[in-house]
Design a protein around this motif. Structure first.
Motif, PDB file in Angstrom:
ATOM      1  N   ARG A  75      31.945 -29.504 -36.708  1.00  0.00           N
ATOM      2  CA  ARG A  75      31.669 -28.522 -35.664  1.00  0.00           C
ATOM      3  C   ARG A  75      31.398 -29.187 -34.323  1.00  0.00           C
ATOM      4  O   ARG A  75      31.787 -28.675 -33.274  1.00  0.00           O
ATOM      5  CB  ARG A  75      30.494 -27.647 -36.060  1.00  0.00           C
ATOM      6  N   LEU A  76      30.713 -30.339 -34.336  1.00  0.00           N
ATOM      7  CA  LEU A  76      30.458 -31.047 -33.083  1.00  0.00           C
ATOM      8  C   LEU A  76      31.750 -31.584 -32.482  1.00  0.00           C
ATOM      9  O   LEU A  76      31.925 -31.581 -31.260  1.00  0.00           O
ATOM     10  CB  LEU A  76      29.468 -32.195 -33.311  1.00  0.00           C
ATOM     11  N   ALA A  77      32.640 -32.064 -33.330  1.00  0.00           N
ATOM     12  CA  ALA A  77      33.912 -32.581 -32.833  1.00  0.00           C
ATOM     13  C   ALA A  77      34.775 -31.461 -32.263  1.00  0.00           C
ATOM     14  O   ALA A  77      35.528 -31.667 -31.311  1.00  0.00           O
ATOM     15  CB  ALA A  77      34.659 -33.301 -33.949  1.00  0.00           C
ATOM     16  N   ALA A  78      34.660 -30.254 -32.823  1.00  0.00           N
ATOM     17  CA  ALA A  78      35.479 -29.132 -32.359  1.00  0.00           C
ATOM     18  C   ALA A  78      34.898 -28.458 -31.116  1.00  0.00           C
ATOM     19  O   ALA A  78      35.583 -27.670 -30.469  1.00  0.00           O
ATOM     20  CB  ALA A  78      35.626 -28.101 -33.480  1.00  0.00           C
ATOM     21  N   ALA A  79      33.641 -28.754 -30.780  1.00  0.00           N
ATOM     22  CA  ALA A  79      33.002 -28.118 -29.623  1.00  0.00           C
ATOM     23  C   ALA A  79      33.662 -28.612 -28.347  1.00  0.00           C
ATOM     24  O   ALA A  79      34.028 -29.779 -28.231  1.00  0.00           O
ATOM     25  CB  ALA A  79      31.514 -28.448 -29.597  1.00  0.00           C
ATOM     26  N   PRO A  80      33.836 -27.720 -27.364  1.00  0.00           N
ATOM     27  CA  PRO A  80      34.438 -28.146 -26.093  1.00  0.00           C
ATOM     28  C   PRO A  80      33.514 -29.118 -25.363  1.00  0.00           C
ATOM     29  O   PRO A  80      32.303 -28.938 -25.326  1.00  0.00           O
ATOM     30  CB  PRO A  80      34.597 -26.838 -25.314  1.00  0.00           C
ATOM     31  N   ARG A  81      34.083 -30.143 -24.802  1.00  0.00           N
ATOM     32  CA  ARG A  81      33.321 -31.189 -24.116  1.00  0.00           C
ATOM     33  C   ARG A  81      32.718 -30.700 -22.801  1.00  0.00           C
ATOM     34  O   ARG A  81      31.707 -31.199 -22.379  1.00  0.00           O
ATOM     35  CB  ARG A  81      34.200 -32.405 -23.844  1.00  0.00           C
ATOM     36  N   SER A  82      33.356 -29.748 -22.151  1.00  0.00           N
ATOM     37  CA  SER A  82      32.856 -29.305 -20.851  1.00  0.00           C
ATOM     38  C   SER A  82      31.511 -28.601 -20.985  1.00  0.00           C
ATOM     39  O   SER A  82      30.703 -28.645 -20.074  1.00  0.00           O
ATOM     40  CB  SER A  82      33.868 -28.385 -20.182  1.00  0.00           C
ATOM     41  N   ALA A  83      31.255 -27.962 -22.129  1.00  0.00           N
ATOM     42  CA  ALA A  83      29.984 -27.268 -22.312  1.00  0.00           C
ATOM     43  C   ALA A  83      28.855 -28.246 -22.577  1.00  0.00           C
ATOM     44  O   ALA A  83      27.709 -28.003 -22.208  1.00  0.00           O
ATOM     45  CB  ALA A  83      30.089 -26.275 -23.462  1.00  0.00           C
TER      46      ALA A  83
END
Length: 154
Positions: A75-83
């Motif tokens: 889930r952390l890897a799939a989270a958008p980096r901009s957020a």
């Protein structure tokens, strides 16, 4: 008797728990064992702790059946980096902070120098010893006699 009105015993609850877990040194273990033989109240409390420990050991081991760490990493890897990424700050966005800090320092230096410069000529060097007077400057007076020293006419 309640917990607050019961007489204080030498082995308290944490000591009895440590005795049950085998965490005491030899001398402390001997003291607790001797006390448990002589004190029925502490022996009853120790029996309750033993029963509670046995009940905890009898509980089934719960498991999820899958690795939760892998799910969280996915889930952390799939989270958008901009957020999650911190926005980039430019040097010009710090100007209001820098101007405010400089203005407050300048105001403090100006006010401090104005206070000291105006009184430097008036106040003699011995004024620093006024703190040893009967009532130091700035104290509250109960009456006139407590604030002013009576001068002797000898």
């Amino acid at each position: 008797m309640t917990e607050h009105t019961a007489p204080k015993h030498t082995p308290d609850l944490p000591t009895l728990s440590a005795y049950l877990d085998g965490e005491l040194d030899h001398h402390a273990e001997q003291r607790v064992a001797t006390h448990l033989v002589a004190c029925p109240l502490c022996a009853a409390r120790f029996a309750e702790l033993q029963a509670l420990s046995a009940d905890f050991k009898a509980l089934p081991m719960a498991s999820l059946g899958f690795d939760l760490a892998g799910v969280i990493e996915g889930r952390l890897a799939a989270a958008p980096r901009s957020a999650t990424a911190r926005p980039e700050r430019r040097w010009f966005s710090q100007w209001p902070l820098a101007i405010g800090a400089a203005a407050s320092i300048a105001a403090g230096v100006f006010m401090g120098s104005a206070l000291v410069a105006g009184r430097a000529a008036e106040v003699p060097r011995m004024a620093a010893l006024r703190v040893f007077d009967i009532m130091p400057p700035g104290s509250l007076c109960i009456g006139l006699e407590s604030c002013y020293r009576k001068e002797s006419t000898q």
